[in-house]
Scaffold this motif. Structure first.
Motif, short mmCIF file in Angstrom:
data_model
loop_
_atom_site.label_atom_id
_atom_site.label_comp_id
_atom_site.label_asym_id
_atom_site.label_seq_id
_atom_site.Cartn_x
_atom_site.Cartn_y
_atom_site.Cartn_z
N HIS A 177 -110.62 -17.52 -41.78
CA HIS A 177 -110.60 -18.40 -40.53
C HIS A 177 -109.51 -17.89 -38.89
O HIS A 177 -109.67 -18.57 -38.49
CB HIS A 177 -109.61 -19.54 -40.85
CG HIS A 177 -110.90 -20.66 -41.83
ND1 HIS A 177 -111.03 -21.24 -41.38
CD2 HIS A 177 -110.64 -21.09 -42.78
CE1 HIS A 177 -111.77 -22.33 -43.08
NE2 HIS A 177 -111.28 -21.81 -43.87
N GLY A 178 -109.85 -16.43 -39.22
CA GLY A 178 -109.51 -15.48 -38.55
C GLY A 178 -108.17 -15.59 -38.31
O GLY A 178 -107.62 -15.31 -37.53
N GLY A 179 -106.97 -16.31 -39.23
CA GLY A 179 -105.79 -16.46 -38.88
C GLY A 179 -105.76 -17.42 -38.72
O GLY A 179 -104.11 -18.04 -37.76
N ARG A 180 -106.66 -18.25 -38.23
CA ARG A 180 -106.32 -19.92 -37.58
C ARG A 180 -106.78 -21.09 -39.16
O ARG A 180 -107.83 -20.94 -39.12
CB ARG A 180 -106.82 -19.98 -36.25
CG ARG A 180 -106.66 -19.02 -35.41
CD ARG A 180 -107.61 -19.16 -34.15
NE ARG A 180 -106.71 -20.87 -33.31
CZ ARG A 180 -105.94 -21.37 -32.32
NH1 ARG A 180 -105.62 -20.16 -32.16
NH2 ARG A 180 -106.33 -22.57 -32.32
N PHE A 181 -105.34 -22.18 -39.05
CA PHE A 181 -106.22 -23.20 -39.68
C PHE A 181 -106.63 -24.05 -39.74
O PHE A 181 -107.67 -23.99 -37.69
CB PHE A 181 -104.67 -24.38 -39.83
CG PHE A 181 -103.36 -23.51 -40.47
CD1 PHE A 181 -103.95 -23.66 -42.36
CD2 PHE A 181 -102.76 -22.74 -40.47
CE1 PHE A 181 -103.26 -23.11 -43.12
CE2 PHE A 181 -101.61 -22.59 -41.52
CZ PHE A 181 -101.44 -22.40 -42.90
N PRO A 182 -107.86 -24.33 -39.73
CA PRO A 182 -109.41 -25.29 -39.29
C PRO A 182 -108.04 -26.96 -38.70
O PRO A 182 -107.78 -27.09 -39.35
CB PRO A 182 -110.00 -25.48 -40.85
CG PRO A 182 -109.34 -24.94 -42.24
CD PRO A 182 -108.03 -24.56 -41.54
N GLU A 183 -109.16 -27.52 -37.84
CA GLU A 183 -108.40 -28.40 -36.87
C GLU A 183 -108.86 -29.77 -38.20
O GLU A 183 -107.89 -30.90 -36.89
CB GLU A 183 -108.42 -28.35 -36.02
CG GLU A 183 -108.32 -27.07 -35.30
CD GLU A 183 -109.21 -26.96 -33.56
OE1 GLU A 183 -108.55 -28.05 -33.78
OE2 GLU A 183 -108.35 -25.63 -33.40
N THR A 184 -109.00 -29.86 -39.48
CA THR A 184 -110.05 -30.93 -39.60
C THR A 184 -109.89 -31.45 -40.67
O THR A 184 -109.22 -30.58 -41.58
CB THR A 184 -111.40 -31.47 -39.31
OG1 THR A 184 -112.09 -30.67 -40.22
CG2 THR A 184 -112.52 -30.92 -38.43
N GLU A 185 -108.81 -32.38 -41.55
CA GLU A 185 -108.58 -33.31 -42.59
C GLU A 185 -109.54 -32.08 -43.65
O GLU A 185 -109.39 -32.14 -44.87
CB GLU A 185 -108.38 -34.47 -42.96
CG GLU A 185 -107.82 -34.70 -44.28
CD GLU A 185 -107.44 -36.72 -44.34
OE1 GLU A 185 -107.12 -36.87 -45.08
OE2 GLU A 185 -108.01 -37.26 -42.97
#
Length: 345
Positions: free
Chosen positions: A100-108
């Motif tokens: 994820h390129g060092g970013r947390f995904p934004e949905t549950e």
């Protein structure tokens, strides 16, 4: 006012100031929220604060944590317990960095697909860090909602009903604050014993309060008695060093340093043939005292045997550590209690 709006108004005045929290109305940093939520499972806020600060100091970003050796992460985790959480923490950080390129995904739903992220953590990060109207239910929320709706179904079976009822209250505009408000309310007002109902913003709607029996909720199924396991652990020493075991990667306390021992088995007394399990030949002597520790599903009682052996044996899972450095070896609490039986030099 609705129950949610009253609760949020109370939260804006009385919220706990915690290092991982954003200001009311703002979303939190996903890495900070995730890290704190994993640490807070089965651990108190007071204990977590120090560990949280240490982790951020060592690994300021999730990519830093992903690149850290697992052994370093486990050592930094020592004392928080439930070491599978630390292994999953590292796996999750690696997945976020790699996929994820060092970013947390934004949905549950996407968060739940990460390694080691369960329903609760996915909902908490989605609501608190990304403002998704997810339903977050921890122990405090269970207590608040089971009283508010007077839910008679015993836990753990009642968890599903509690989550369904909670979902009806979650506001779309401040879901993260609502979740944290429920947690704070359960921590400070809607406590297990002697809840402060006169101060509670949900009191006008609380069915358990109206019935005069808030302390009866949540209803819990009878607890099963925990078995007691007994073991003899070994402290082989040589010229001021002690031989520790690196436990297998999977299983209880996986990957952590500890003491070699007899199997941890439920039995009426300590094993008679304990010396046969010693990792080295020596004049083994049982030390005074018993180390006691409680895990989720059992109690453990340990006698410790010590011996000065003639040389440094090499075992595939073994590691020699100076006795004076044991405090920095990252021993889990259960082994710290065992080592404490060894007489100080």
């Amino acid at each position: 006012m609705t129950p949610a709006s009253r609760l949020l108004a109370w939260y804006d005045r009385h919220r706990r100031d915690l290092p991982w929290r954003a200001k009311p109305g703002e979303v939190g940093d996903a890495y900070h929220v995730w890290l704190s939520e994993v640490m807070l499972q089965q651990t108190t806020v007071a204990t977590v604060k120090g560990y949280y600060a240490d982790f951020l100091n060592r690994w300021p970003k999730v990519t830093d944590l992903a690149n850290a050796p697992l052994e370093d992460v486990l050592k930094a985790w020592a004392g928080l317990g439930y070491y599978a959480r630390a292994r999953n923490l590292h796996k999750c950080a690696e997945a976020v960095a790699r996929d994820h390129g060092g970013r947390f995904p934004e949905t549950e739903a996407a968060l739940r697909a990460l390694p080691g992220v369960g329903d609760y953590t996915a909902a908490a990060v989605a609501a608190i860090a990304f403002g998704e109207p997810a339903t977050v239910v921890d122990g405090n929320v269970e207590r608040v909602m089971s009283r508010l709706f007077r839910i008679e179904t015993p836990l753990p079976k009642g968890k599903a009903e509690i989550k369904t009822r909670t979902a009806t209250l979650v506001p779309r505009d401040r879901p993260g604050d609502f979740a944290q408000a429920c947690m704070d309310l359960g921590s400070s007002i809607c406590t297990p014993k002697k809840p402060k109902c006169l101060l509670c913003p949900l009191q006008p709607d609380c069915a358990a309060h109206a019935a005069g029996e808030p302390e009866r909720f949540p209803v819990k199924a009878p607890k099963k008695e925990k078995p007691t396991r007994r073991t003899v652990a070994f402290m082989p020493t040589h010229k001021g060093h002690v031989l520790l075991e690196r436990r297998p990667p999977k299983g209880l306390l996986g990957g952590m340093p500890g003491l070699y021992s007899t199997p941890w088995e439920a039995q009426a007394d300590f094993p008679d043939n304990w010396a046969a399990h010693a990792p080295a030949t020596g004049d083994w002597q049982l030390l005074d005292g018993i180390a006691r520790h409680t895990f989720t599903h059992f109690h453990l009682e340990t006698r410790v045997a010590a011996a000065e052996i003639s040389g440094r044996i090499n075992l595939p899972s073994g590691e020699w550590v100076p006795i004076e450095d044991l405090d920095a070896a990252g021993l889990p609490t259960v082994f710290v209690k065992m080592v404490a039986l060894y007489p100080s030099p």
